[in-house]
Design an enzyme around this catalytic site. Sequence first.
Site, PDB file in Angstrom:
ATOM      1  N   GLU A  66       0.784  -1.036   0.144  1.00  0.00           N
ATOM      2  CA  GLU A  66      -0.017  -0.037   0.123  1.00  0.00           C
ATOM      3  C   GLU A  66       0.704   1.283   0.144  1.00  0.00           C
ATOM      4  O   GLU A  66       2.067   1.294   1.109  1.00  0.00           O
ATOM      5  CB  GLU A  66      -1.225  -0.036   1.489  1.00  0.00           C
ATOM      6  CG  GLU A  66      -1.554   0.727   1.564  1.00  0.00           C
ATOM      7  CD  GLU A  66      -2.504   1.693   2.303  1.00  0.00           C
ATOM      8  OE1 GLU A  66      -3.387   1.927   2.836  1.00  0.00           O
ATOM      9  OE2 GLU A  66      -2.675   0.041   3.241  1.00  0.00           O
ATOM     10  N   ASP A  77      -5.623   9.488  10.052  1.00  0.00           N
ATOM     11  CA  ASP A  77      -3.747   9.472   9.878  1.00  0.00           C
ATOM     12  C   ASP A  77      -3.399  10.418  11.425  1.00  0.00           C
ATOM     13  O   ASP A  77      -3.325  11.365  11.774  1.00  0.00           O
ATOM     14  CB  ASP A  77      -3.406   9.874   9.049  1.00  0.00           C
ATOM     15  CG  ASP A  77      -3.314   8.883   7.920  1.00  0.00           C
ATOM     16  OD1 ASP A  77      -3.236   7.169   7.944  1.00  0.00           O
ATOM     17  OD2 ASP A  77      -3.662   9.358   6.069  1.00  0.00           O
ATOM     18  N   TYR A 193     -12.020  -2.744   4.262  1.00  0.00           N
ATOM     19  CA  TYR A 193     -11.160  -1.774   5.521  1.00  0.00           C
ATOM     20  C   TYR A 193     -11.621  -2.019   6.928  1.00  0.00           C
ATOM     21  O   TYR A 193     -12.387  -1.653   6.736  1.00  0.00           O
ATOM     22  CB  TYR A 193     -10.104  -0.984   4.657  1.00  0.00           C
ATOM     23  CG  TYR A 193      -9.135  -0.539   5.456  1.00  0.00           C
ATOM     24  CD1 TYR A 193      -8.989  -0.793   7.149  1.00  0.00           C
ATOM     25  CD2 TYR A 193      -7.693   0.566   5.013  1.00  0.00           C
ATOM     26  CE1 TYR A 193      -7.188  -0.247   7.613  1.00  0.00           C
ATOM     27  CE2 TYR A 193      -7.331   0.566   5.403  1.00  0.00           C
ATOM     28  CZ  TYR A 193      -6.780   0.320   7.129  1.00  0.00           C
ATOM     29  OH  TYR A 193      -6.102   1.135   7.791  1.00  0.00           O
TER      30      TYR A 193
END
Length: 290
Positions: A66, A77, A193
């Site tokens: 990734e 993030d 995910y």
Amino acid sequence: MNTDEKEKGMAGITELSTKRIDAKFRILSKKNACALICYLVAGYPNIRMSEVLVDVLVKAGADIIEIGIPFSDPIADGPTIQGAYNDALKNKVNPTKCLALVARLRKKYPDLPIILMTYSNIVIREGGVKRFVQRSKESGVDGFILPDMNIDEAHLYIKVASEAGLATVFLASPNTKKIRLKSIISKSSGFLYLITVFGVTGAQKSFQNLTAHSIRRVKRLSGSKIPVVVGFGISKPEHVRYMINAGADGVIIASAILDIIKSNLKSPTLGLKIKSFVEGMKTACQSKNL
């Protein structure tokens, strides 16, 4: 067209998911093993080293790579990835350089699944969905993770990506409601995910029972339709085994790898340390066989 008809249409489209990702999960399923997905930020610490580090990850056993495209406002993030993004942006890394990196990797690794992780703003800024998807396909990309892409507004993105044979990986959280989770499953391709914890990315010391419950819940709903991959905070072999025991088909290792890079930027043993770490995580991915 009503909502149900749209859902059925999307399901048909997303069945066209990329061949390399699907093939990798089929191979691992036959081995009763879990997929190891390793993440790097393109251009951190620099573009040349990014390519070298992918070589290290692949040789150490990474099943899927990734690649993060640096972005100035990565809302999903935590500090580790934000810091890597900032350094890469200071190095003048842009999407064009990232796609060139993927193109070089594709020549070296024709069967390696490579996924881009970025944000919708990058896609729009680079000429819109159609242009970005086409450029990505030409570079050898297999799919995308766009954390801020709302599934209710993703019709064009899913259509364009799926027609190009590229995966659209959507995220689900531990508290995603059943009806929305079903929608996410129907619109995801490649894999789904599942976020292991609430909040942003970053290495964790341990996980609560909620994580295992979430994995089992999503697996019950997804069945054999799509692999379920978990990420956010996985940094130890015991974390991998925990996820596998709960039913995960794959794990994503991100911040833990970037932490090693940051701590060893000037060390000649950086590659060896990453190799050793990834080999340990890869061994843990085989624990379905135990």
